[in-house]
Design a protein around this motif. Structure first.
Motif, PDB file in Angstrom:
ATOM      1  N   GLY A  49     114.331  51.918  90.493  1.00  6.04           N
ATOM      2  CA  GLY A  49     115.776  52.031  90.606  1.00  6.04           C
ATOM      3  C   GLY A  49     116.479  51.839  89.283  1.00  6.04           C
ATOM      4  N   GLY A  50     117.783  51.546  89.358  1.00  4.71           N
ATOM      5  CA  GLY A  50     118.587  51.401  88.167  1.00  4.71           C
ATOM      6  C   GLY A  50     119.568  52.540  88.029  1.00  4.71           C
ATOM      7  N   THR A  51     120.274  52.530  86.902  1.00  3.45           N
ATOM      8  CA  THR A  51     121.251  53.586  86.660  1.00  3.45           C
ATOM      9  C   THR A  51     120.546  54.891  86.317  1.00  3.45           C
ATOM     10  OG1 THR A  51     121.385  53.142  84.309  1.00  3.45           O
ATOM     11  CG2 THR A  51     122.837  51.844  85.753  1.00  3.45           C
ATOM     12  N   HIS A  52     121.324  55.974  86.398  1.00  6.50           N
ATOM     13  CA  HIS A  52     120.777  57.283  86.035  1.00  6.50           C
ATOM     14  C   HIS A  52     120.296  57.280  84.584  1.00  6.50           C
ATOM     15  CE1 HIS A  52     120.288  61.614  85.770  1.00  6.50           C
ATOM     16  NE2 HIS A  52     121.044  61.591  84.673  1.00  6.50           N
ATOM     17  N   GLN A  53     121.049  56.630  83.687  1.00  5.64           N
ATOM     18  CA  GLN A  53     120.676  56.588  82.278  1.00  5.64           C
ATOM     19  C   GLN A  53     119.358  55.848  82.085  1.00  5.64           C
ATOM     20  OE1 GLN A  53     122.046  58.028  79.717  1.00  5.64           O
ATOM     21  NE2 GLN A  53     120.695  57.124  78.163  1.00  5.64           N
ATOM     22  N   SER A  54     119.196  54.714  82.764  1.00  3.34           N
ATOM     23  CA  SER A  54     117.963  53.936  82.601  1.00  3.34           C
ATOM     24  C   SER A  54     116.767  54.682  83.168  1.00  3.34           C
ATOM     25  CB  SER A  54     118.113  52.567  83.262  1.00  3.34           C
ATOM     26  OG  SER A  54     118.305  52.698  84.665  1.00  3.34           O
ATOM     27  N   ARG A  55     116.970  55.371  84.312  1.00  2.00           N
ATOM     28  CA  ARG A  55     115.861  56.151  84.872  1.00  2.00           C
ATOM     29  C   ARG A  55     115.465  57.280  83.924  1.00  2.00           C
ATOM     30  NH1 ARG A  55     118.901  55.682  89.613  1.00  2.00           N
ATOM     31  NH2 ARG A  55     119.532  57.887  89.483  1.00  2.00           N
ATOM     32  N   GLU A  57     115.803  57.339  80.631  1.00  2.00           N
ATOM     33  CA  GLU A  57     115.102  56.769  79.481  1.00  2.00           C
ATOM     34  C   GLU A  57     113.660  56.425  79.840  1.00  2.00           C
ATOM     35  OE1 GLU A  57     117.505  53.491  78.351  1.00  2.00           O
ATOM     36  OE2 GLU A  57     119.045  54.729  77.350  1.00  2.00           O
TER      37      GLU A  57
END
Length: 704
Positions: A49-55, A57
């Motif tokens: 999971g996590g934010t779209h940006q973290s996914r 990266e």
């Protein structure tokens, strides 16, 4: 002066380098396993999971980790292939990937890095800080051989000189006397080879050198030098290396990791046409006829005979008629396009179909408007009776079909090759010869096949289907598309292929550089095939005119190259023979005086410890005589006339071209042509034995 036995030194060097190589592979296993764990962890994390940006990266990191693991997997073969020893004692190992230890100290340099540059660019004349360059030959994870080059003998310590193996050990032994004749000769070798290696990329360089002058090694070093210094161009276009026989190419393959193994294609002349591997040769008269430049015109005439306009015109009934004049004008118009045969065929057929459509419309009393012009030719082409009449007038041909018809049709030969039909005619279904391959290549140019492999006799249905698509859709005169190219598009290209793999399968591939070894054997037609593959005319041409064995080969470089490369080739000569022992070379020189009066062989500077010897075989049982010969150390080769080679499991002279052996046995030298005799004698670097049943030729009679 005597040469130091190399076996103990080589054995110790192999043991030491194998230990180091095993350590490099152990480190590779460690780094590779770590990279796989990182890739797996990154992949698992990328799906969390996590934010779209973290996914995003995490996905990028996962992909990069996977690519790194794949790169490490790809260097399993040929991980390490070289070593550099500097004057200050620093040692660098060169390989297909960079490796460091846990403290990030370099264990292996990637061959592409600037630090590895001397492995490709240093020469004895300009060594820089390097005193020794070592080539490591491996199979899997096992070291199979070593070869040293001493770039600065004066900079090597005493123990370093004693530890030299291969080529460097020989030159070190010769150079111990650093004064007088020997010192001058070694300096000459270094200067001559430096000029070859560092010769600029553009144009054609001819390296003319007699036996034992190291011309092949110099040419290979030049190829490595060019691959490194012109990497951007040559990685993209590749290098083609043409050798005289399969045995020679196997030898060359051992040094390919140092040349960039994914960018180099190795072929004999008999393998230049994709899908064909020819090893047999024609009789001398036939070889001369096939190899002469006149054969290009012979093939053009044979092809023109397949472009017919019926003298009586066409009458297919139902008003489908054409005059002889209309047919001839259509044929001449198709020829006037100056397109290759298979591309011009579409224009010719379309012209005839249009004319037949007009004739049919007039008979039926209807206008031949744009709609009729669009559909009528296609409808006519669908009729079997129409196709049966039109197809043979300008047939779709493969190179194999054209050449087979030419060489097996007495009348066609008489018209296309007057005066040569008797030597060119052969039975249908005869196997392709080496001399046929350049003719197939010439035929492909005339026919316009974009991919010879796509238009092979193995896939006639595929090619016919593609041609039907083009005819029906009215694209048969499209210069950018033809049946072979379209057929190729129907295939699944499969996994990624390297530059070398793609180039080897494509007859029309334009290489960045071509190396031709034993180039004196190539015919005029073979040169046409070679030069098509290097439009930039960047070549290294290696040979010795004194060793020309092919009846269609070169008698002078100017005679062979000026028609193709006027003013665009230059010559470097290697004049010192440092590999053939002096007693053997003296014998070979006597043979050369018979073979080529006035031709001067290279001067040998290698002292011989064994005199050549002749062994009579009164009963002619060469098999038994060979069994009685003592077994020595090192490599050995038996060379025999063509008529005896197969029965003795020996090499022919053609097989032995480009190869060297520590010990050579020549069987029945009187049965060899003088030039072949010269080649056979000079394949040895140590000992020479002649087995003979017939009397020896006069120039060898001193051995009796």
């Amino acid at each position: 002066m005597s040469e130091v036995p190399a076996e103990p030194v080589l054995a110790e060097a192999l043991r030491s380098e194998q230990a180091h190589l095993s350590g490099l592979y152990a480190r590779l296993d460690t780094v590779r396993e770590r990279a796989r764990r990182t890739a797996d962890a990154a992949h698992d994390g990328a799906t969390a999971g996590g934010t779209h940006q973290s996914r995003l990266e995490r996905e990028v990191r996962a992909r990069e980790a996977a690519r790194h693991a794949a790169r490490l997997d790809a260097v399993e073969h040929g991980l390490c292939f070289g070593r550099l020893d500097d004057r200050d004692g620093t040692v660098h190992y060169i390989g297909r990937a960079g490796l460091t230890d846990e403290a990030h100290e370099p264990l292996l340099l990637d061959w592409r890095t600037p630090a590895a540059r001397p492995f490709y660019t240093a020469t004895p004349a300009r060594p820089g800080p390097v005193v020794r360059r070592r080539h490591l030959h491996t199979r899997g994870r096992t070291l199979t051989g070593l070869d040293d080059e001493a770039l600065d003998l004066a900079g090597l310590s005493d123990s370093g000189r004693r530890g030299l193996v291969g080529e460097a050990a020989l030159l070190a032994a010769l150079a111990r006397d650093r004064t007088g004749r020997m010192g001058t000769a070694v300096a000459t070798i270094q200067t001559e080879q430096d000029r070859v290696i560092r010769s600029p990329l553009p144009g054609a360089l001819v390296v003319q050198g007699g036996p034992g002058t190291g011309k092949t090694l110099a040419a290979l070093h030049r190829a490595a030098y060019l691959l490194f210094t012109h990497r951007a161009a040559l990685e993209r276009r590749g290098v083609l290396l043409i050798g005289p026989n399969a045995g020679f190419l196997r030898y060359i393959h051992e040094v390919l990791p140092a040349l960039g193994e994914t960018e180099v294609v190795l072929r004999t002349v008999g393998e230049l046409f994709p899908g064909i591997t020819a090893t047999g040769t024609d009789a001398p008269a036939t070889a001369v006829a096939k190899g002469g430049p006149r054969m290009a015109e012979v093939l053009r005439r044979a092809l023109a005979a397949h472009q017919q306009a019926p003298a009586e015109g066409l009458d297919l009934g139902e008003g489908l008629t054409l005059s002889a004049r209309a047919c001839a004008e259509a044929r001449d118009a198709a020829r006037g396009l100056r397109l290759p045969h298979n591309r011009a065929r579409g224009f010719y057929l379309r012209t005839l179909l249009d004319a037949l459509g007009i004739a049919q419309a007039l008979t039926l009393g209807r206008p031949y408007d744009d709609e009729e012009a669009h559909y009528a030719p296609r409808e006519l082409w669908q009729r079997p009776d129409v196709r049966a009449v039109l197809d043979p007038l300008w047939p779709l041909l493969t190179p194999q079909q054209l050449l087979e018809r030419l060489l097996t049709d007495r009348e066609l030969l008489a018209d296309s090759a007057p005066g040569q039909a008797s030597v060119l005619l052969r039975p249908p279904g005869s196997p392709w010869t080496v001399e046929d391959v350049p003719l197939l290549d010439e035929a492909a140019e005339l026919l316009g096949e974009q991919r010879a492999s796509a238009a092979s006799d193995d896939d006639p249905d595929e090619l016919a289907f593609a041609q039907g698509v083009l005819t029906i859709t009215g694209q048969t005169d499209d210069a950018l598309l033809n049946s072979a190219a379209l057929a190729g598009r129907f295939r699944d290209d499969g996994p990624y292929r390297s530059t070398a793999e793609r180039a080897a399968a494509d007859r029309t591939w334009a290489y960045g550089h071509v190396v031709v070894d034993e180039a004196q054997e190539l015919s005029a037609m073979a040169w046409r095939a070679v030069l098509r593959r290097v439009p930039a005319t960047s070549l290294t041409i290696v040979g010795d005119l004194a060793q020309t064995g092919s009846p269609a080969g070169a008698r002078s470089w100017a005679e062979m190259l000026d028609p193709h490369l006027p003013g665009r080739w230059r010559e470097e000569r290697l004049t010192v023979n440092y590999r053939t022992p002096e007693p053997v070379m003296a014998l070979a020189a006597a043979v050369l005086r018979t073979a080529m009066p006035g031709h001067r062989p290279p001067e040998s500077i290698r002292p011989g410890t064994e005199q050549p010897r002749a062994v009579p075989v009164p009963d002619g049982d060469f098999t038994a005589a060979l069994a009685r010969l003592p077994r020595g150390t090192g490599t050995s080769g038996v060379i025999a006339p063509d008529s005896l080679a197969a029965g003795l499991d020996a090499l022919t002279v053609a097989d032995a071209k480009g190869l060297e052996f520590d010990a050579v046995v020549v069987v029945e030298p009187a049965a060899l042509a003088p030039r072949d005799r010269y080649v056979a004698l000079t394949r040895t670097t140590r000992s020479l034995t002649l087995l003979h049943h017939r009397p020896l030729p006069p120039e060898l009679a001193g051995l009796l």
